[in-house]
Design a protein around this motif. Structure first.
Motif, PDB file in Angstrom:
ATOM      1  N   PRO A 155      -8.400 -35.400 -29.139  1.00 15.46           N
ATOM      2  CA  PRO A 155      -7.831 -36.269 -30.182  1.00 15.46           C
ATOM      3  C   PRO A 155      -7.843 -35.605 -31.550  1.00 15.46           C
ATOM      4  CG  PRO A 155     -10.024 -37.005 -29.562  1.00 15.46           C
ATOM      5  CD  PRO A 155      -9.653 -35.937 -28.601  1.00 15.46           C
ATOM      6  N   HIS A 156      -6.820 -35.940 -32.324  1.00 13.19           N
ATOM      7  CA  HIS A 156      -6.715 -35.512 -33.710  1.00 13.19           C
ATOM      8  C   HIS A 156      -6.419 -36.734 -34.575  1.00 13.19           C
ATOM      9  CE1 HIS A 156      -6.504 -31.521 -31.968  1.00 13.19           C
ATOM     10  NE2 HIS A 156      -6.631 -31.005 -33.176  1.00 13.19           N
ATOM     11  N   ILE A 157      -6.751 -36.623 -35.834  1.00 12.77           N
ATOM     12  CA  ILE A 157      -6.572 -37.724 -36.782  1.00 12.77           C
ATOM     13  C   ILE A 157      -5.683 -37.244 -37.917  1.00 12.77           C
ATOM     14  CG2 ILE A 157      -7.737 -39.350 -38.320  1.00 12.77           C
ATOM     15  CD1 ILE A 157     -10.270 -38.875 -36.616  1.00 12.77           C
ATOM     16  N   GLY A 158      -4.607 -37.967 -38.167  1.00  7.05           N
ATOM     17  CA  GLY A 158      -3.715 -37.672 -39.278  1.00  7.05           C
ATOM     18  C   GLY A 158      -3.879 -38.703 -40.379  1.00  7.05           C
ATOM     19  N   LEU A 159      -3.970 -38.251 -41.619  1.00  8.50           N
ATOM     20  CA  LEU A 159      -4.163 -39.149 -42.758  1.00  8.50           C
ATOM     21  C   LEU A 159      -3.122 -38.873 -43.823  1.00  8.50           C
ATOM     22  CD1 LEU A 159      -7.281 -37.893 -41.902  1.00  8.50           C
ATOM     23  CD2 LEU A 159      -7.884 -39.936 -43.219  1.00  8.50           C
ATOM     24  N   ALA A 168      -0.215 -36.664 -50.075  1.00  6.37           N
ATOM     25  CA  ALA A 168      -1.059 -35.685 -49.380  1.00  6.37           C
ATOM     26  C   ALA A 168      -1.164 -36.044 -47.904  1.00  6.37           C
ATOM     27  CB  ALA A 168      -2.441 -35.649 -50.016  1.00  6.37           C
ATOM     28  N   PHE A 169      -1.085 -35.027 -47.064  1.00  6.68           N
ATOM     29  CA  PHE A 169      -1.235 -35.203 -45.623  1.00  6.68           C
ATOM     30  C   PHE A 169      -2.283 -34.215 -45.133  1.00  6.68           C
ATOM     31  CE2 PHE A 169      -0.269 -33.728 -41.314  1.00  6.68           C
ATOM     32  CZ  PHE A 169      -0.355 -34.935 -40.622  1.00  6.68           C
ATOM     33  N   ALA A 197     -11.392 -34.428 -33.916  1.00 10.36           N
ATOM     34  CA  ALA A 197     -12.136 -35.662 -33.664  1.00 10.36           C
ATOM     35  C   ALA A 197     -13.427 -35.738 -34.459  1.00 10.36           C
ATOM     36  CB  ALA A 197     -12.449 -35.796 -32.164  1.00 10.36           C
ATOM     37  N   ASN A 198     -13.931 -34.582 -34.949  1.00 10.18           N
ATOM     38  CA  ASN A 198     -15.170 -34.550 -35.736  1.00 10.18           C
ATOM     39  C   ASN A 198     -14.904 -34.543 -37.235  1.00 10.18           C
ATOM     40  OD1 ASN A 198     -16.817 -34.411 -33.389  1.00 10.18           O
ATOM     41  ND2 ASN A 198     -16.391 -32.213 -33.240  1.00 10.18           N
ATOM     42  N   TRP A 199     -13.676 -34.847 -37.614  1.00 11.92           N
ATOM     43  CA  TRP A 199     -13.275 -34.927 -39.021  1.00 11.92           C
ATOM     44  C   TRP A 199     -13.338 -33.566 -39.723  1.00 11.92           C
ATOM     45  CZ3 TRP A 199     -10.909 -39.205 -40.788  1.00 11.92           C
ATOM     46  CH2 TRP A 199     -11.142 -40.414 -40.129  1.00 11.92           C
ATOM     47  N   HIS A 200     -13.093 -32.495 -38.994  1.00 12.43           N
ATOM     48  CA  HIS A 200     -12.984 -31.173 -39.607  1.00 12.43           C
ATOM     49  C   HIS A 200     -11.502 -30.862 -39.825  1.00 12.43           C
ATOM     50  CE1 HIS A 200     -17.104 -30.838 -38.061  1.00 12.43           C
ATOM     51  NE2 HIS A 200     -17.283 -29.951 -39.032  1.00 12.43           N
ATOM     52  N   ILE A 201     -11.184 -30.340 -40.992  1.00 11.70           N
ATOM     53  CA  ILE A 201      -9.792 -30.124 -41.384  1.00 11.70           C
ATOM     54  C   ILE A 201      -9.147 -29.052 -40.517  1.00 11.70           C
ATOM     55  CG2 ILE A 201      -8.281 -29.392 -43.274  1.00 11.70           C
ATOM     56  CD1 ILE A 201     -10.374 -30.479 -45.213  1.00 11.70           C
ATOM     57  N   VAL A 202      -8.009 -29.382 -39.914  1.00 10.26           N
ATOM     58  CA  VAL A 202      -7.237 -28.443 -39.105  1.00 10.26           C
ATOM     59  C   VAL A 202      -6.026 -27.928 -39.884  1.00 10.26           C
ATOM     60  CG1 VAL A 202      -5.875 -28.171 -36.990  1.00 10.26           C
ATOM     61  CG2 VAL A 202      -7.998 -29.498 -36.940  1.00 10.26           C
ATOM     62  N   ALA A 203      -5.326 -28.832 -40.559  1.00  8.17           N
ATOM     63  CA  ALA A 203      -4.146 -28.452 -41.336  1.00  8.17           C
ATOM     64  C   ALA A 203      -3.954 -29.480 -42.449  1.00  8.17           C
ATOM     65  CB  ALA A 203      -2.901 -28.385 -40.447  1.00  8.17           C
ATOM     66  N   ALA A 204      -3.197 -29.095 -43.464  1.00  8.89           N
ATOM     67  CA  ALA A 204      -2.915 -29.988 -44.588  1.00  8.89           C
ATOM     68  C   ALA A 204      -1.714 -29.439 -45.338  1.00  8.89           C
ATOM     69  CB  ALA A 204      -4.120 -30.122 -45.516  1.00  8.89           C
ATOM     70  N   GLN A 262     -13.569 -27.108 -42.650  1.00 10.11           N
ATOM     71  CA  GLN A 262     -14.642 -27.811 -43.340  1.00 10.11           C
ATOM     72  C   GLN A 262     -14.538 -29.310 -43.101  1.00 10.11           C
ATOM     73  OE1 GLN A 262     -15.205 -26.756 -47.428  1.00 10.11           O
ATOM     74  NE2 GLN A 262     -14.655 -24.605 -47.111  1.00 10.11           N
ATOM     75  N   PRO A 263     -15.657 -30.042 -43.208  1.00 13.09           N
ATOM     76  CA  PRO A 263     -15.614 -31.495 -43.003  1.00 13.09           C
ATOM     77  C   PRO A 263     -14.774 -32.191 -44.073  1.00 13.09           C
ATOM     78  CG  PRO A 263     -17.857 -30.657 -42.854  1.00 13.09           C
ATOM     79  CD  PRO A 263     -17.017 -29.535 -43.390  1.00 13.09           C
TER      80      PRO A 263
END
Length: 473
Positions: A376-380, A288-289, A294-301, A320-321
């Protein structure tokens, strides 16, 4: 309330004797017959002794003569008949009218009566006005009102369905006012595509969201949409990050005003072959990606994340968070944020997904990286580890002392010494759990336990847990 009709308010005749001498009995009869659509002569007992009416409208009048007045009406009209008969004196005012329903051979006949007592006192005249035309008009008014209410309800239902489809659509859509080019409607997908906060697009200028070089072509597109039924789409770069989008425009009229419907082709953004290949790879990867702001709200997956969270489409959770789906509240994401601020990445962090009041969730392992400085964005990358952990043989855990061993010390040691032994046992177990949770990251473990690094290193040395770094000696 209608005004009172009082004879005392009228100007009196100058010579009443003149009318008295000139009005013959026949004239009085004609006057009474002209005073209403139906005129009944009622005696003191409430019996109809005579009557006059057009028999085409009141064919049952001959049968009413000689009967009690209230017997010719429906039961709900009886109290009104009694009220009319009970009036003794009018004090110069016209008596109040009462509407009663006569029983007729062709149906009920609504009549509004006023009762006048003659000067002799033995007889009274019931002057009636046929209310069937008024009742038919009221019925038509009621039917028209019911029809309007049905139409209004149908429009409300249509509006609700339109709003639901508009909000749930995965295609980004905007509606513009053609006069000032301001956005009057925007669905959540459009907010996500334009990197705007929810609700911030409404009322804003459409052109302000695009690069200056694209504004002239956009003005031409809006003008063409209002004058032509077939308009070719154009490409335009966003003002933020310069992302290229493909736009389609359609004009329409509503309530005398012109509007433009803007649709975006989300697959046309970033027309770059290598980056497109990267996006295709992320979408197809088994792990899963998810990308957040920066506020931990989902942009894409990708699809794997949708399957892991159990949602039908990523559009349902976009914006959503991430904390609603990943991690334990106040622990995991805070730990990852701390590592990202210090190192710019977090690696192999143990967490859970789907934790709620009904369960603890499924164990996962994730790695995260933070990119960009201005926005900033965060990728997980997330992978479940429940099956992998289930396949491992159980590891023997040697505790320094068990609870049973501690209770056996009662009688051989003082309570103070037993409490100290219990504290050491709990402290060691918590340190081991923190090290396991952070994958042996001692800086993170110290942060979770609320200890300084030096204090944690001292306790590790005390309990013989692992080798200490050279600078910690």
């Amino acid at each position: 309330m209608p005004p009172k009709r009082s004879i005392a308010d009228h100007r009196s005749f100058d010579d009443t004797a003149l009318l008295k001498d000139e009005i013959a009995p026949e004239d009085a009869v004609h006057l009474a017959m002209s005073a209403g659509d139906i005129v009944l002569v009622i005696d003191e007992a409430g019996t109809i002794v005579d009557g006059s009416a057009d028999l085409t409208g009141f064919p049952d009048l001959p049968q009413w003569i000689g009967e009690k007045w209230q017997d010719t009406t429906t039961s709900e009209s009886w109290p009104k008949i009694e009220a009319l008969l009970a009036v003794k004196k009018t004090n110069g005012e016209a008596p109040a009218a009462r509407q009663v329903n006569h029983k007729g051979s062709s149906g009920d006949i609504p009549v509004s009566y006023r009762l006048l007592r003659l000067s002799g006192g033995a007889l009274r005249l019931a002057l009636g006005r046929d209310m069937r035309d008024a009742a038919a008009l009221q019925l038509r008014l009621l039917q028209a009102q019911q029809s309007l209410e049905r139409d209004y309800l149908r429009l409300r239902q249509l509006e609700t369905r339109y709003r639901l489809l508009f909000e749930m659509s995965g295609e980004p859509v905007l509606i513009l006012d053609s006069e000032n080019r301001r956005i009057v409607e925007a669905n959540p997908a459009a907010h996500t595509l334009l990197l705007a906060k929810p609700g911030s697009l409404i009322g804003s200028k459409f052109l302000a969201w695009f690069d200056r070089t694209a504004r002239e072509p956009l003005i031409g597109l809006l003008g063409a949409a209002l004058t032509s039924t077939s308009v070719s789409p154009i490409n335009a770069n966003l003002a933020v990050k310069g992302t290229k989008l493909e736009l389609n425009a359609t004009g329409f009229r509503q309530i005398g005003k012109l509007f433009v419907l803007i649709r975006f082709n989300r697959h046309a953004r970033v027309e770059n072959a290598p980056e497109t290949a990267v996006m295709d790879t992320l979408e197809a990867m088994p792990d899963a990606f998810v990308l957040t702001d920066a506020n931990w709200h989902i942009v894409a997956a990708n699809t794997a994340f949708a399957e892991l969270t159990g949602v039908a489409s990523i559009n349902q959770i976009r914006g959503q968070p991430l904390g609603q789906f990943v991690g334990r509240p106040g622990i995991d994401l805070d730990l990852i944020s701390s590592q990202l601020q210090k190192q710019g990445y977090a690696r192999n962090v143990n967490s859970v997904i789907g934790a709620n009041d009904a369960g603890q969730g499924e164990p996962i392992e994730l790695s995260a990286v933070q990119t960009g400085k201005e926005s900033p964005h965060i990728g997980l990358v997330i992978r479940p580890i429940a099956r992998r952990l289930g396949d491992l043989p159980p590891m023997p855990q040697e505790m320094p002392r068990s609870v049973e061993q501690l209770t056996e010390l009662v009688g051989r040691m003082s309570l103070k010494d037993i409490v100290r032994e219990s504290t050491d046992l709990i402290e060691r177990l918590c340190i081991e759990a923190a090290l396991k949770y952070t994958s042996d990251n001692r800086a993170s473990a110290a942060e979770i336990l609320g200890l300084s690094r030096q204090s944690l290193y001292s306790k590790l040395h005390r309990y013989g847990l692992g080798n200490l770094p050279a600078d910690a000696e």
